[in-house]
Motif scaffolding. Structure first.
Motif, PDB file in Angstrom:
ATOM      1  N   LEU A   1       0.839  -1.189   0.000  1.00 52.84           N
ATOM      2  CA  LEU A   1       0.000   0.000   0.000  1.00 52.84           C
ATOM      3  C   LEU A   1       0.876   1.242   0.000  1.00 52.84           C
ATOM      4  CD1 LEU A   1      -1.324  -2.177   2.319  1.00 52.84           C
ATOM      5  CD2 LEU A   1      -3.256  -0.667   1.875  1.00 52.84           C
ATOM      6  N   VAL A   2       0.520   2.206  -0.835  1.00 52.84           N
ATOM      7  CA  VAL A   2       1.162   3.513  -0.845  1.00 52.84           C
ATOM      8  C   VAL A   2       0.111   4.526  -0.396  1.00 52.84           C
ATOM      9  CG1 VAL A   2       2.296   5.286  -2.237  1.00 52.84           C
ATOM     10  CG2 VAL A   2       2.770   2.862  -2.669  1.00 52.84           C
TER      11      VAL A   2
ATOM     12  N   VAL B   1      -1.462  -1.093  -4.219  1.00 56.85           N
ATOM     13  CA  VAL B   1      -0.884  -0.957  -5.559  1.00 56.85           C
ATOM     14  C   VAL B   1      -0.405  -2.282  -6.114  1.00 56.85           C
ATOM     15  CG1 VAL B   1      -0.198   1.439  -5.162  1.00 56.85           C
ATOM     16  CG2 VAL B   1       1.438  -0.393  -4.680  1.00 56.85           C
ATOM     17  N   SER B   2      -0.254  -3.309  -5.272  1.00 55.67           N
ATOM     18  CA  SER B   2       0.229  -4.592  -5.754  1.00 55.67           C
ATOM     19  C   SER B   2      -0.074  -5.670  -4.729  1.00 55.67           C
ATOM     20  CB  SER B   2       1.737  -4.545  -6.022  1.00 55.67           C
ATOM     21  OG  SER B   2       2.215  -5.795  -6.502  1.00 55.67           O
TER      22      SER B   2
ATOM     23  N   LYS C   1      -0.439  10.016  -9.279  1.00 58.76           N
ATOM     24  CA  LYS C   1       0.484   9.138  -9.998  1.00 58.76           C
ATOM     25  C   LYS C   1       1.849   9.159  -9.324  1.00 58.76           C
ATOM     26  CE  LYS C   1      -1.771   9.565 -14.517  1.00 58.76           C
ATOM     27  NZ  LYS C   1      -1.598   9.895 -15.958  1.00 58.76           N
ATOM     28  N   ARG C   2       2.554   8.050  -9.468  1.00 59.76           N
ATOM     29  CA  ARG C   2       3.896   7.922  -8.939  1.00 59.76           C
ATOM     30  C   ARG C   2       4.781   7.214  -9.948  1.00 59.76           C
ATOM     31  NH1 ARG C   2       1.954  10.752  -5.831  1.00 59.76           N
ATOM     32  NH2 ARG C   2       2.116  10.847  -3.543  1.00 59.76           N
ATOM     33  N   MET C   3       6.001   7.755 -10.113  1.00 59.08           N
ATOM     34  CA  MET C   3       7.050   6.995 -10.780  1.00 59.08           C
ATOM     35  C   MET C   3       7.917   6.330  -9.722  1.00 59.08           C
ATOM     36  SD  MET C   3       8.068   9.342 -14.080  1.00 59.08           S
ATOM     37  CE  MET C   3       8.361  10.850 -13.113  1.00 59.08           C
ATOM     38  N   PHE C   4       8.284   7.135  -8.707  1.00 65.59           N
ATOM     39  CA  PHE C   4       8.966   6.639  -7.521  1.00 65.59           C
ATOM     40  C   PHE C   4       8.402   7.390  -6.321  1.00 65.59           C
ATOM     41  CE2 PHE C   4      11.789   5.462 -10.983  1.00 65.59           C
ATOM     42  CZ  PHE C   4      12.108   4.159 -10.643  1.00 65.59           C
TER      43      PHE C   4
ATOM     44  N   THR D   1       3.268   0.664   3.200  1.00 67.59           N
ATOM     45  CA  THR D   1       2.969  -0.429   4.115  1.00 67.59           C
ATOM     46  C   THR D   1       2.959  -1.742   3.340  1.00 67.59           C
ATOM     47  OG1 THR D   1       1.631   0.980   5.550  1.00 67.59           O
ATOM     48  CG2 THR D   1       1.267  -1.393   5.716  1.00 67.59           C
ATOM     49  N   ILE D   2       3.621  -2.736   3.892  1.00 63.19           N
ATOM     50  CA  ILE D   2       3.601  -4.087   3.318  1.00 63.19           C
ATOM     51  C   ILE D   2       3.020  -5.010   4.375  1.00 63.19           C
ATOM     52  CG2 ILE D   2       4.977  -5.981   2.370  1.00 63.19           C
ATOM     53  CD1 ILE D   2       7.131  -3.797   1.726  1.00 63.19           C
ATOM     54  N   ARG D   3       2.042  -5.792   3.996  1.00 62.92           N
ATOM     55  CA  ARG D   3       1.458  -6.749   4.924  1.00 62.92           C
ATOM     56  C   ARG D   3       1.279  -8.095   4.230  1.00 62.92           C
ATOM     57  NH1 ARG D   3      -4.011  -3.052   5.458  1.00 62.92           N
ATOM     58  NH2 ARG D   3      -5.023  -3.617   3.491  1.00 62.92           N
ATOM     59  N   ALA D   4       1.025  -9.136   5.016  1.00 60.02           N
ATOM     60  CA  ALA D   4       0.937 -10.467   4.424  1.00 60.02           C
ATOM     61  C   ALA D   4       0.154 -11.404   5.330  1.00 60.02           C
ATOM     62  CB  ALA D   4       2.334 -11.035   4.180  1.00 60.02           C
ATOM     63  N   THR D   5      -0.444 -12.407   4.694  1.00 56.96           N
ATOM     64  CA  THR D   5      -1.137 -13.472   5.414  1.00 56.96           C
ATOM     65  C   THR D   5      -0.749 -14.812   4.806  1.00 56.96           C
ATOM     66  OG1 THR D   5      -3.074 -13.318   3.957  1.00 56.96           O
ATOM     67  CG2 THR D   5      -3.124 -12.025   6.012  1.00 56.96           C
TER      68      THR D   5
END
Length: 406
Positions: free
Chosen positions: A296-297, A302-303, A368-371, A379-383
């Protein structure tokens, strides 16, 4: 309630009795101590030990998991079984409840002291995309890539707790590839890398490699990792050696360490390896992991990469890192490298998502974002699937970009 536990846990929580990840927390300015997540609570292990409810040999009253991680697999297994007993036996409720603290009332710290840090490059999809971006006329993968887990040694001193602000790095870079010489200034292509890491608990003997079969005897658990990357600095400095200043400024880790045992139900068969790896890299059991990541941004997804497609597995990474006789130390952190899948919506960094800035990423809010820009929060999360049809939540790792100090 969640399954067998008497603790009030939302049925959709990934922090149920099948998870029980370890972390380090501080409350009201008191000394840091070890805890375990259960639902939206933290179970204070130092408090349990003080009341004689769990064994403690100086493990839980410190501000680090390292002493407990060094205790070894038998201690890990025994303590996990004891915690499950305390949290499922209703007769223990009166004794245990005073040691449960709302997670909202505590500060979660970096869970362990990092001894060494190694970052791998284990996703074939990521490595192929990077090769196509930077070597469009050549073969995407380098000749050695399918023979060994490529990696580099990072800087342990800049592995930070989730939530730590990330200062935009400065360094040499070419603003345009056609520039005759580099200039000095703030990174213009600041990126993320969504990764999964594992941390060693039990040291190994110098000169003796750790085999894939011995993975569980040495590795305590898994964390989420964001290996922040300065792509313009990296492009200039990595000629021909690998990342240096473009990576060493910051790496973030999640606050909860999920025990290896908690992820047994998530193990799957990894992608077929061709050519067959050399004998020291061969694994006699499936060690792919069915982890679902989300990036998440500024709160916008976003992915959604998947970890089950990683070409090189954690036991292979550990075996390769030690095959030359380099010993493990308690707190050694090994990260997977960027987790990317075959589809665009599964790419694990902005370099791939924007194709090095050529295809700006449009966020759900229309920006929009390039970088990354100053003020952006990633934020990165996972299950993962857990035992008995449950879900294992690996928590999240987050960071917000602060302006450079050039």
């Amino acid at each position: 309630m969640d399954g067998m536990t008497w603790v009030e846990v939302d049925q959709d929580s990934g922090f149920g009795i099948e998870n029980l990840p370890y972390g380090v927390f501080r409350r009201d300015g008191a000394d840091a101590r070890v805890g375990v997540a259960i639902g939206d609570l933290v179970l204070d292990l130092a408090g349990l030990a003080a009341d004689g409810l769990v064994e403690d040999r100086g493990w839980f009253g410190t501000g680090s998991l390292n002493p407990f991680m060094a205790a070894g697999r038998a201690a890990w297994t025994t303590n996990r079984a004891r915690l499950r007993e305390l949290l499922t036996d209703a007769s223990q409720r009166e004794a245990v409840s005073p040691h449960l603290v709302p997670v909202a009332d505590v500060e979660l710290l970096r869970p362990f002291e990092v001894a060494d840090y190694v970052d791998f490059y284990s996703s074939e999809h990521h490595a192929t995309n990077v090769g196509r971006i930077f070597r469009p006329q050549g073969e995407p993968l380098m000749p050695n890539w399918k023979h060994l887990p490529v990696g580099y040694h990072g800087r342990a001193g800049t592995v930070y707790a989730s939530g730590t602000p990330i200062v935009r790095p400065c360094g040499q870079r070419k603003v345009a590839p056609t520039d005759a010489a580099p200039s000095y200034g703030p990174c213009l292509k600041l990126d993320i890398e969504a990764e999964v890491g594992f941390v060693a608990g039990v040291p190994s003997t110098p000169g003796r490699p750790v085999t894939p079969r011995a993975f569980r005897d040495h590795v305590f658990g898994f964390v989420l990792v964001n290996d922040w990357s300065a792509r313009d600095i990296q492009a200039w400095e990595a000629q021909p050696l690998g990342p240096f200043l473009s990576k060493s400024f910051a790496t973030s880790v999640s606050p909860w360490v999920v025990p290896v045992e908690a992820l047994e139900a998530a193990r799957v068969t990894p992608p077929a390896q061709d050519p067959a790896p050399l004998p020291y890299l061969r694994v006699d059991e499936p060690w792919g992991l069915d982890l679902r990541l989300e990036i998440l941004v500024n709160g916008q997804a976003v992915s959604r990469p998947r970890f089950d497609g990683m070409y090189w597995t954690p036991p292979q990474q550990l075996a390769h890192a030690t095959v030359n006789g380099a010993p493990l130390r308690t707190g050694d952190l090994f990260a997977s490298g960027t987790v990317s899948g075959p589809r665009k919506e599964e790419r694990g960094c902005l370099l791939e998502l924007t194709w090095n800035g050529a295809e700006p990423l449009e966020l759900p809010d229309g920006s929009k974002r390039m970088f990354l820009e100053d003020g952006d929060t990633v934020t990165i999360r996972a299950t993962a699937p857990g035992a008995n049809g449950t879900t294992i939540d690996l928590g999240e790792v987050t960071g917000t970009i602060s302006p450079a100090n050039c």
